[in-house]
Structure formats: C-alpha cells, structure tokens
Design an enzyme around this catalytic site. Structure first.
Site, mmCIF file in Angstrom:
data_model
loop_
_atom_site.group_PDB
_atom_site.id
_atom_site.type_symbol
_atom_site.label_atom_id
_atom_site.label_comp_id
_atom_site.label_asym_id
_atom_site.label_seq_id
_atom_site.Cartn_x
_atom_site.Cartn_y
_atom_site.Cartn_z
ATOM 1 N N SER A 248 0.849 -1.181 0.000
ATOM 2 C CA SER A 248 0.000 0.000 0.000
ATOM 3 C C SER A 248 0.887 1.234 0.000
ATOM 4 C CB SER A 248 -0.892 0.014 1.248
ATOM 5 O OG SER A 248 -0.100 0.186 2.420
ATOM 6 N N LYS A 249 0.242 2.409 -0.087
ATOM 7 C CA LYS A 249 1.010 3.652 -0.068
ATOM 8 C C LYS A 249 1.758 3.833 1.249
ATOM 9 C CE LYS A 249 -1.345 6.593 -3.417
ATOM 10 N NZ LYS A 249 -0.108 6.881 -4.152
ATOM 11 N N ARG A 250 1.318 3.133 2.264
ATOM 12 C CA ARG A 250 1.984 3.267 3.557
ATOM 13 C C ARG A 250 3.395 2.697 3.531
ATOM 14 N NH1 ARG A 250 2.249 -0.294 7.579
ATOM 15 N NH2 ARG A 250 0.660 -1.617 6.623
ATOM 16 N N GLU A 258 4.981 7.778 -9.891
ATOM 17 C CA GLU A 258 5.680 8.279 -8.705
ATOM 18 C C GLU A 258 7.142 7.849 -8.730
ATOM 19 O OE1 GLU A 258 3.758 7.876 -4.836
ATOM 20 O OE2 GLU A 258 1.864 7.467 -5.870
#
Length: 477
Positions: A248-250, A258
């Site tokens: 995830s982005k975490r 990106e």
C-alpha cells in the site's frame, strides 16, 4: 440459428498473452509487474503481447488514466504487438453473446432485487438461492427489469485446472452459485466480458495476480458454455510490504509515475520487479535481453514477494552508474522534471555534467542527484560540526590563508596544476595533504565527505572556489 460461439473458437498453437488494466487510476507497481511478466513470457517464446483497456466501469473510467497507464508502459519499455482493444467498443458483441446464452438455456433472466447482483450483502457473501432459475415462461418478460445469470450445469463435476505456477487446483461445484453475467442496468460483469474478449483476442495464456484464482472456475465454465478453447492459467504471487501485509502507499509508492518522478530508471525498476516472485539462481542484475532469455513461469514462486525499498535503491544505483552523464541529465530534466536552467544558473552545461559525473555514484536516485546538485550549487549555508571538529585545529586558518594566496597567483585551474600547487604548499607547511584537502572540501561543500578535492576545485573554478574558502576561513577566526 447459427451459433455466435462457433466464430469465436480459437487455436492456441501460438503464445498470445495480454495485459488488461482498467482506466480507473494510474498504473501501479503490481500492475506493471503483471504486464512485465506477460511481456517477458511472450518475448521468451516468440509470441505476442496484447493490450486491452477494460473500461466498462463507465463512472470510474477516465481517458486521463488510460493515457497515464499507456505512458507508464511506454516508459518501462513494455511494447504491445497489435492494436489496443477497447472493451467498451465491443459492447454489442457482449450483448449478443449474452442473448445467445439465454436462447440456448445456459443463462436465464433474474428478476430478484438489484442489491443482490454483486454477491455481497451487509451480512457478508450472498449465495443465490435459485429463485428465478426455473420460472415458468408466463412469469418471464424481457421488458421487466432483470439481470442475467449463468446457469451452473446440474451435473457439474468438480472444476479442475492446472495452474502453471501453483499446480492442480480443484473447486467443488457446491462452492459456486448461478452468478450474474449482466447487471439489471445492462452492464456486463467482469467474469463474463473477460472470457468473451480473451477468446476474441485468441489469448493462449492468462497470466495475472493470485486474487483472480477465485474467478477462474467461473470463467472456465463460461469458456465451456461458449465452446471456446480454455487458455492456460498462471496466477502470480502477491506483492507484500516489508511488514508482510498487502502493498500500500503506507509502505511503498504504488503509482509507476511516482517512481518515474522520484528518479528511478525504468530498466532498474523492471529489473527489480522481475525479481519479485521470480528468480534465476542468486543473480540480481539482469539486462533486458537476459530477462527475456531466462524468464520462465517454472521459476515463479507461490509465496508472496516482499517489496524491499532498500534493494530497489541499490539496483537503481547500479543502473545509474552505467548511465552516461548526459543520459542522467536528460532523465533529470524530462522524467524528474528538474529545471536545471533556472535552478543551476551559475553553472555552465560543462559544469552541470561534470558535477553529475562526480556525484552519480554517491546517490541512489536521479531526484537525489538533482537535490545534491542544487545544494552544491547554492553553497554551504552551514558546515557539518563533526567534520569541522575532526579536520580543523588552531593552525587550519593559517594554512587556508596561505592557500588563498597561492591560488590567487594561478589562473590555470586544471586538476594537474591544482594537485601540484597544493602538494607543494603542504610540503612547505610540513603537513600531510589530507590536513589541507579536508578543510578545502568542507569549505566547498559543507562536509568532509564527497568527491576528490581537485575535481571539485577544477569544476567550481577559481572565483567560486576562493569565495567559498574565504567564507569558511572567516568562521575559523
């Protein structure tokens, strides 16, 4: 009536694979790895890699996302071999096949409430009870709101298929119900259109993420009902974060864009993703040609692959060292979006390229390189306290004053001249070269760590070098 299915029967004598993203967001890391594995498999076997845009989710699909996904694939060097298939443009064919299934008694109209269509309720998974499966003709009408359900054959045997990564998989028919293939609003369900379109594209191997394993039995039944050749399946292991949970982005940026803007090289990112779930001995660095020659599904693992940002940084650093200085400058400008002309205003093109050469082996990403050049260009605002304490004493000021005098007398600032001049000064002062070189480096960059002093002096030039040495000298009094 002639069956529509006959025209769709296919031969799978040649390798044909596809990547089928939905344009509901930017291409993420997991999607890029799936595309890469399909592309490598096709190239290894001399087959075809196809692209299909699954845009039937009208409310969420956007052209900007499709353009972004195509740009990400192009940046990664993943090319497709035939025109792109746009799923929504095949809507009439999807409707025709659904009607054919109805006419042949392999599907039926369902008049149950729409909230049951997606198989979920507030209580969890909803198993359809077959209410409309045997409705008499008098109670059916194509003019009333209805969805279309696929009719699981009454004598259905266990569904078995050989996953090219996971081996034999068996699913009991009692784990399936009569699933929706067309919603009441007329929109087709994923499991239905993916089968129709894969058959149309003559796909021989479906290589996708393990989250689709549960879809495979339904799709096999649809292939069989339509008389299509069933492709071979291979389900890739999930990419997990460093903590073992779903990526995830975490724990990692998920958009390919990106990583591009962060200064990762496409060949480095693809090299890293190829090793997430696939291996060839202990080898870590592969050229694109090596990946094509060596790739096989037999060496793809079953377990989830841990995403390791530090390893990606290391691989990116390896590829950066292999790039020319001018290539890195191009990447810095076009991929990272760093405005060199307006940021490094005091430097010539020669200086910019020269400093790239000095620092490219000391950083892990092109963005880090760009930031390093900016700090270097602007000059030290402060000096690293540990460096100053380690490499200066009561005599350092005197040494630097004499250095300024000597450098002022020389207009030629080449590496060779500077080396000779500073060595000669150290000999006269009776000190080791490092006793003067380290304070010079601190004066020029703010810290004692970094490239060679003579390369720095040469690139900064006489005026900037003397200015920074004098500024540092003023802090020692």
């Amino acid at each position: 009536m002639t069956s529509l299915f006959v025209a769709e029967q296919i031969s799978v004598s040649s390798i044909r694979v596809r990547f089928a993203p939905s344009p509901t967001g930017h291409l993420h890391i997991g999607g890029l790895r799936t595309a890469l594995f399909n592309w490598l498999f096709a190239r290894h076997h001399g087959g075809s890699f196809l692209l299909r845009v699954e845009d039937t989710d009208v409310t969420r699909s956007k052209k900007e996302y499709m353009d972004s996904q195509l740009a990400s694939l192009a940046w990664a060097g993943i090319t497709y071999d035939e025109p792109i298939i746009i799923q929504s443009e095949r809507a009439q064919h999807h409707r025709d096949i659904a009607q054919q299934l109805l006419q042949e008694g392999k599907a039926y109209r369902c008049y149950c409430p729409p909230q049951k269509e997606d198989g979920d309720t507030d209580l969890g998974y909803y198993r359809y009870d077959g209410t409309c499966r045997s409705l008499p003709a008098s109670e059916q009408s194509p003019h009333l709101p209805h969805s279309i359900r696929f009719k699981i054959p009454d004598s259905q045997e266990p569904i078995m298929f050989h996953d090219l990564i996971r081996g034999e998989i068996v699913v009991s028919p009692d784990q399936l119900d009569d699933f929706i293939i067309v919603r009441s609003d007329g929109s087709p369900m994923y499991n239905f259109v993916v089968v129709i379109d894969d058959a149309y594209m003559r796909i021989s191997h479906v290589i996708r993420g393990e989250e689709h394993i549960s879809n495979t039995p339904k799709q096999i039944l649809l292939y069989q009902a339509c008389g299509y050749a069933v492709p071979q399946f291979a389900h890739l292991p999930m990419i997990l974060g460093p903590d073992g949970t779903k990526l995830s982005k975490r724990n990692a940026a998920t958009s390919v864009l990106e990583y591009k803007r962060a200064g990762y090289l496409p060949q480095a990112l693809c090299n890293y993703l190829a090793r997430l779930g696939w291996s060839h001995g202990d080898q870590e660095i592969f050229t694109r040609e090596e990946l094509v020659n060596l790739f096989s599904l037999e060496h793809v693992g079953k377990k989830g692959a841990i995403f390791d940002p530090q390893k990606l940084d290391w691989i990116n650093g390896v590829y950066m060292k292999q790039c020319s200085d001018h290539e890195l400058l191009e990447i810095m400008v076009h991929d990272v979006g760093y405005d060199v002309k307006s940021t490094l205003t005091a430097w010539s093109d020669h200086q910019v390229v020269g400093f790239i050469a000095l620092y490219k082996e000391r950083v892990k990403t092109v963005r880090e390189l760009a930031e390093c050049l900016r700090i270097l260009h602007d000059g030290p605002q402060t000096y690293d306290a540990e460096s100053v304490a380690a490499w200066t004493d009561a005599n350092t000021g005197t040494y630097l004053e004499q250095l300024v005098t000597v450098l002022n007398a020389h207009d030629v600032f080449t590496h060779e001249v500077l080396l000779a001049v500073i060595k000669d000064l150290c000999k006269k002062l009776g000190i080791k070269l490092v006793a003067l070189a380290q304070p010079i480096r601190i004066a020029l960059t703010g810290t004692s760590g970094g490239p060679g002093v003579f390369e720095l002096l040469n690139l900064f030039g006489k005026e900037t070098s003397l200015e920074r040495i004098k500024k540092f000298l003023s802090t020692l009094h």
